[in-house]
Design an enzyme around this catalytic site. Structure first.
Site, mmCIF file in Angstrom:
data_model
loop_
_atom_site.group_PDB
_atom_site.id
_atom_site.type_symbol
_atom_site.label_atom_id
_atom_site.label_comp_id
_atom_site.label_asym_id
_atom_site.label_seq_id
_atom_site.Cartn_x
_atom_site.Cartn_y
_atom_site.Cartn_z
ATOM 1 N N HIS A 147 -17.901 72.002 7.823
ATOM 2 C CA HIS A 147 -18.903 71.224 8.560
ATOM 3 C C HIS A 147 -18.213 70.306 9.572
ATOM 4 C CE1 HIS A 147 -22.527 68.580 8.981
ATOM 5 N NE2 HIS A 147 -21.600 67.649 9.116
ATOM 6 N N GLU A 148 -17.175 69.608 9.128
ATOM 7 C CA GLU A 148 -16.466 68.690 10.025
ATOM 8 C C GLU A 148 -15.727 69.441 11.133
ATOM 9 O OE1 GLU A 148 -17.162 65.679 9.919
ATOM 10 O OE2 GLU A 148 -18.155 65.673 7.973
ATOM 11 N N HIS A 151 -18.133 70.168 13.804
ATOM 12 C CA HIS A 151 -18.314 69.051 14.741
ATOM 13 C C HIS A 151 -17.242 69.072 15.822
ATOM 14 C CE1 HIS A 151 -21.657 66.831 13.183
ATOM 15 N NE2 HIS A 151 -21.112 66.596 12.002
ATOM 16 N N GLU A 224 -26.208 67.514 13.610
ATOM 17 C CA GLU A 224 -25.869 67.794 12.208
ATOM 18 C C GLU A 224 -26.299 69.198 11.800
ATOM 19 O OE1 GLU A 224 -24.044 66.127 9.926
ATOM 20 O OE2 GLU A 224 -23.571 64.909 11.677
#
EC number: 3.4.24.-
Length: 295
Positions: A147-148, A151, A224
């Site tokens: 997930h990071e 980003h 997100e």
């Protein structure tokens, strides 16, 4: 760097269009007719310079600030098998995402959280909390890391900083118009700017800044979902859902992430009602449902 240049060019176009629109609608004439001698074009450029300067400066020092504010320890040489696994996992995910491997760190916090920051997707930092490493399974940790990395690969830190720059510009611009109008029209100040201008401008900046933050947070929530989708692609949909479900089970644990990093963490706590408009993250239930629909 190309993302920054393109986004700045887009925002300069927005400022130019705003200036033309104000002129076409006779806003300059309206202000002059009410005794307000104000060059709106110069004011708009002034606000754009200062609005973007603060936002971009924060972006360029974001890695340093993140390390200082969270106490993140960078893993340069792994000392344990857990640190070795963490480095290898981030390296694999970065390669799969097509970016250079970011710095990897661990910050001392009981809460389960992680964040990514940095001014460039090839010069970033990804850090996880000690609590997340201790209580989450390897698959769940990998999904959080994915997930990071999502980003970083999406350039979210840069884009969010530039969106904030646009918001800063227009908050400063309209606050000064309101301040001048109150000072000249209501308080009849003839020479220079009176105390009413400064008081009104500060108050207007606070109110408009508060309202405008809802726009930034709306964008952050959309961001997100994209990072969750990237995490699902890199680590598997099941693992990403499992990580979010695990985060949901820990919602009673206080989130102590510094305000400057809340938008870049995977877990930002929970707010209800109108306060939800100012959340940087969507509710976990919505994120899980979006991943389930993804299949």
């Amino acid at each position: 760097m190309m993302r920054i240049l393109l986004f700045l060019a887009t925002n300069l176009a927005v400022v130019l269009i705003a200036s033309i629109t104000l002129s076409l609608f006779g806003f300059n004439g309206f202000m002059a007719a009410n005794g307000v001698d104000l060059n709106l074009n110069q004011l708009l450029v002034f606000c754009a310079v200062f609005g973007f300067a603060g936002s971009l400066f924060s972006l360029f020092i974001s890695k340093w600030m993140a390390k200082m504010s969270t106490g993140t320890q960078i893993i340069s040489q792994p000392r344990t098998r857990h640190e070795q696994w963490l480095l290898q996992t981030v390296e694999q995910l970065s390669r799969d995402a097509g970016i250079k491997m970011p710095e990897v760190g661990i910050f001392p916090a009981y809460e389960a959280n992680a964040f990514a920051t940095g001014w460039n997707k090839n010069d970033a930092l990804v850090a996880v909390s000690q609590g997340l490493l201790e209580r989450f399974s390897p698959d769940e940790v990998k999904a959080v890391l994915a997930h990071e990395i999502g980003h970083v690969a999406n350039g979210d830190m840069v884009t969010l900083a530039l969106v904030q720059g646009v918001v800063n510009t227009f908050v400063m611009f309209f606050a000064r118009i309101i301040g001048n109008f109150v000072d000249k029209v209501i308080f009849k100040t003839e020479n220079g700017q009176g105390i009413a201008y400064y008081i009104t401008t500060i108050f207007a900046e606070l109110v408009l800044g508060f309202l405008a933050s809802a726009i930034v947070m709306w964008f952050s929530r959309k961001r997100e979902f994209r990072a969750d989708d990237a995490g699902a692609r890199l680590a598997g949909t099941g693992a990403m859902i499992g990580a979010l479900q695990r985060l949901r089970s820990e919602q009673g644990v206080p989130v102590n992430m510094p305000d400057s990093l809340t938008a870049f963490g995977i877990n930002a706590g929970l707010k209800k009602g109108l306060a939800g408009l100012f959340m940087s993250h969507p509710p976990l239930e919505q994120r899980i449902e979006a991943l389930r629909r993804r299949g």
